[in-house]
Design a protein around this motif. Structure first.
Motif, mmCIF file in Angstrom:
data_model
loop_
_atom_site.group_PDB
_atom_site.id
_atom_site.type_symbol
_atom_site.label_atom_id
_atom_site.label_comp_id
_atom_site.label_asym_id
_atom_site.label_seq_id
_atom_site.Cartn_x
_atom_site.Cartn_y
_atom_site.Cartn_z
ATOM 1 N N UNK A 123 0.834 -1.223 0.000
ATOM 2 C CA UNK A 123 0.000 0.000 0.000
ATOM 3 C C UNK A 123 0.865 1.269 0.000
ATOM 4 N N UNK A 124 2.160 1.118 0.222
ATOM 5 C CA UNK A 124 3.038 2.304 0.214
ATOM 6 C C UNK A 124 3.692 2.544 -1.142
ATOM 7 N N UNK A 125 3.396 1.695 -2.115
ATOM 8 C CA UNK A 125 4.058 1.832 -3.429
ATOM 9 C C UNK A 125 3.099 2.465 -4.427
ATOM 10 N N UNK A 126 3.572 3.557 -5.030
ATOM 11 C CA UNK A 126 2.711 4.268 -5.993
ATOM 12 C C UNK A 126 3.535 4.502 -7.259
ATOM 13 N N UNK A 127 3.187 3.785 -8.320
ATOM 14 C CA UNK A 127 3.956 3.917 -9.568
ATOM 15 C C UNK A 127 3.076 4.552 -10.646
ATOM 16 N N UNK A 128 3.537 5.679 -11.191
ATOM 17 C CA UNK A 128 2.841 6.285 -12.325
ATOM 18 C C UNK A 128 3.614 5.850 -13.564
ATOM 19 N N UNK A 129 2.924 5.164 -14.471
ATOM 20 C CA UNK A 129 3.606 4.662 -15.675
ATOM 21 C C UNK A 129 3.009 5.367 -16.886
ATOM 22 N N UNK A 130 3.842 6.041 -17.651
ATOM 23 C CA UNK A 130 3.314 6.844 -18.758
ATOM 24 C C UNK A 130 3.993 6.495 -20.081
ATOM 25 N N UNK A 131 3.271 6.752 -21.142
ATOM 26 C CA UNK A 131 3.828 6.610 -22.490
ATOM 27 C C UNK A 131 2.981 7.476 -23.423
ATOM 28 N N UNK A 132 3.570 7.839 -24.542
ATOM 29 C CA UNK A 132 2.825 8.632 -25.518
ATOM 30 C C UNK A 132 1.823 7.767 -26.292
ATOM 31 N N UNK A 133 2.084 6.463 -26.340
ATOM 32 C CA UNK A 133 1.389 5.568 -27.256
ATOM 33 C C UNK A 133 0.253 4.823 -26.525
ATOM 34 N N UNK A 134 -0.985 5.161 -26.881
ATOM 35 C CA UNK A 134 -2.131 4.555 -26.194
ATOM 36 C C UNK A 134 -2.206 3.044 -26.378
ATOM 37 N N UNK A 135 -1.731 2.599 -27.549
ATOM 38 C CA UNK A 135 -1.820 1.168 -27.842
ATOM 39 C C UNK A 135 -0.951 0.356 -26.878
ATOM 40 N N UNK A 136 0.257 0.841 -26.614
ATOM 41 C CA UNK A 136 1.123 0.089 -25.683
ATOM 42 C C UNK A 136 0.575 0.152 -24.263
ATOM 43 N N UNK A 137 -0.075 1.274 -23.927
ATOM 44 C CA UNK A 137 -0.640 1.393 -22.571
ATOM 45 C C UNK A 137 -1.778 0.401 -22.376
ATOM 46 N N UNK A 138 -2.567 0.203 -23.432
ATOM 47 C CA UNK A 138 -3.658 -0.789 -23.342
ATOM 48 C C UNK A 138 -3.071 -2.165 -23.094
ATOM 49 N N UNK A 139 -1.999 -2.457 -23.791
ATOM 50 C CA UNK A 139 -1.361 -3.763 -23.638
ATOM 51 C C UNK A 139 -0.785 -3.901 -22.220
ATOM 52 N N UNK A 140 -0.181 -2.808 -21.758
ATOM 53 C CA UNK A 140 0.416 -2.818 -20.411
ATOM 54 C C UNK A 140 -0.653 -3.129 -19.358
ATOM 55 N N UNK A 141 -1.829 -2.536 -19.524
ATOM 56 C CA UNK A 141 -2.895 -2.734 -18.531
ATOM 57 C C UNK A 141 -3.330 -4.199 -18.481
ATOM 58 N N UNK A 142 -3.232 -4.875 -19.622
ATOM 59 C CA UNK A 142 -3.622 -6.292 -19.638
ATOM 60 C C UNK A 142 -2.654 -7.137 -18.810
ATOM 61 N N UNK A 143 -1.372 -6.786 -18.848
ATOM 62 C CA UNK A 143 -0.382 -7.507 -18.041
ATOM 63 C C UNK A 143 -0.111 -8.924 -18.508
ATOM 64 N N UNK A 144 -0.303 -9.186 -19.805
ATOM 65 C CA UNK A 144 -0.027 -10.521 -20.364
ATOM 66 C C UNK A 144 1.266 -10.474 -21.180
ATOM 67 N N UNK A 145 2.143 -11.446 -20.936
ATOM 68 C CA UNK A 145 3.449 -11.405 -21.613
ATOM 69 C C UNK A 145 3.842 -12.785 -22.130
ATOM 70 N N UNK A 146 4.687 -12.766 -23.160
ATOM 71 C CA UNK A 146 5.227 -14.036 -23.643
ATOM 72 C C UNK A 146 6.633 -14.211 -23.067
ATOM 73 N N UNK A 147 7.116 -15.438 -23.131
ATOM 74 C CA UNK A 147 8.365 -15.813 -22.453
ATOM 75 C C UNK A 147 9.546 -14.915 -22.840
ATOM 76 N N UNK A 148 9.617 -14.522 -24.116
ATOM 77 C CA UNK A 148 10.778 -13.769 -24.604
ATOM 78 C C UNK A 148 11.076 -12.512 -23.781
ATOM 79 N N UNK A 149 10.027 -11.882 -23.297
ATOM 80 C CA UNK A 149 10.229 -10.634 -22.567
ATOM 81 C C UNK A 149 10.651 -10.867 -21.104
ATOM 82 N N UNK A 150 10.681 -12.167 -20.729
ATOM 83 C CA UNK A 150 11.019 -12.515 -19.342
ATOM 84 C C UNK A 150 12.428 -13.103 -19.206
ATOM 85 N N UNK A 151 13.233 -12.931 -20.251
ATOM 86 C CA UNK A 151 14.549 -13.579 -20.288
ATOM 87 C C UNK A 151 15.464 -13.254 -19.119
ATOM 88 N N UNK A 152 15.285 -12.081 -18.519
ATOM 89 C CA UNK A 152 16.182 -11.690 -17.427
ATOM 90 C C UNK A 152 15.727 -12.189 -16.059
#
Ligand SMILES: C[S@@+](CC[C@H](N)C(=O)[O-])C[C@H]1O[C@@H](n2cnc3c(N)ncnc32)[C@H](O)[C@@H]1O
Length: 264
Positions: free
Chosen positions: A131-160
């Motif tokens: 409850x103490x963590x507040x992250x504002x995440x911004x981007x110019x591109x609405x399409x990527x923000x929609x994807x971000x809100x879904x929170x679904x990812x494929x394995x490739x982006x989790x390599x680290x």
């Protein structure tokens, strides 16, 4: 004759920049010209379109072309814990500098499809009550923000991530990794243009990585100025691995480690 031709080519791109700005709010004159022009020329040539003016009119008639053009302009490549060793340095700062705090306010600027703010959420949740963590995440591109809100990812982006981290942070369903529900309320996604919108403020930490490399020097300076103002005193700015600031003192910042700056 050759000179006239050259002039026409230059004017054609400048014409496009002006119209694209009115259409999208994105001012390409502030992005490095050679790089941007090359990206758009490749797309234009692929469609067999001769000039930027024709390209602009074709874009008005075709939504897919318009969206492809926006994709070319915004460059959304990202991944969780991008350049992991740098995140280990960030973790040290969090442990040392923010250890007595119960709350932390963070801005992930140009967050693309959300891997960066979710990386922050997972990291910070080890040191702060949720409850103490507040992250504002911004981007110019609405399409990527929609994807971000879904929170679904494929394995490739989790390599680290280690396997243990993958199972701590995600629910896996087939090939899709979905961010666990407990991290979602920590992040507010919103559209924001770094070049023209006023910056939100009072942050302990600003993370802005792998976007300023696309901007011209004078545009970068305006953004650093905004970051300097948006940070609380002693707040930290974390930039990308090719994005050192040449005169941080101009923005009331001092270098504390490579790619990390602290507000005075
Ligand atoms: C290469 S991604 C970087 C993502 C993430 N920060 C990282 O380091 O992995 C660049 C992002 O910058 C965004 N961007 C480009 N121009 C922008 C602007 N003027 N204001 C805000 N975001 C912008 C793009 O939409 C894209 O999502």
């Amino acid at each position: 004759m050759e000179e006239r031709c050259l002039l026409r080519v230059v004017d054609d791109y400048q014409w496009f920049i002006r119209h694209f700005h009115s259409l999208t709010g994105i001012d390409l004159s502030l992005y490095k010209e050679e790089q941007m022009k090359r990206r758009l020329t490749t797309l234009r040539s692929k469609r067999n379109i001769q000039t930027f003016q024709e390209f602009y009119h074709a874009m008005l008639k075709s939504k897919p072309l318009y969206e492809e053009c926006l994709d070319r302009v915004t460059i959304n490549v990202t991944e969780f814990y991008r350049n992991r060793p740098r995140w280990d340095v960030l973790e040290q700062f969090i442990k040392e500098q923010f250890r007595d705090k119960q709350e932390i306010k963070v801005w992930s600027a140009a967050c693309s499809t959300g891997e960066e703010p979710f990386s922050l959420a997972t990291l910070l949740s080890r040191y702060f009550p949720l409850e103490g963590i507040q992250i504002t995440a911004t981007d110019i591109d609405l399409k990527v923000l929609e994807k971000a809100k879904e929170g679904n990812y494929i394995e490739r982006t989790l390599n680290n991530l280690t396997d243990q981290e993958k199972s701590m942070f995600f629910n896996k369903n087939g090939l899709i990794y979905t961010v666990k529900d407990k991290y979602r309320p920590l992040i507010t996604f919103q559209q924001h243009n770094l070049l023209s919108d006023p910056a939100p403020d009072s942050f302990d930490l600003i993370v802005c990585r792998n976007v300023l490399i696309y901007f011209k020097e004078d545009a970068k300076e305006i953004i650093y100025q905004k970051f300097g103002q948006a940070l609380k005193s002693n707040g930290l700015l974390f930039v990308g691995s090719t994005e050192q600031i040449f005169h941080p003192e101009k923005f009331n910042l001092k270098p504390v480690k490579t790619f990390f700056y602290q507000k005075n």
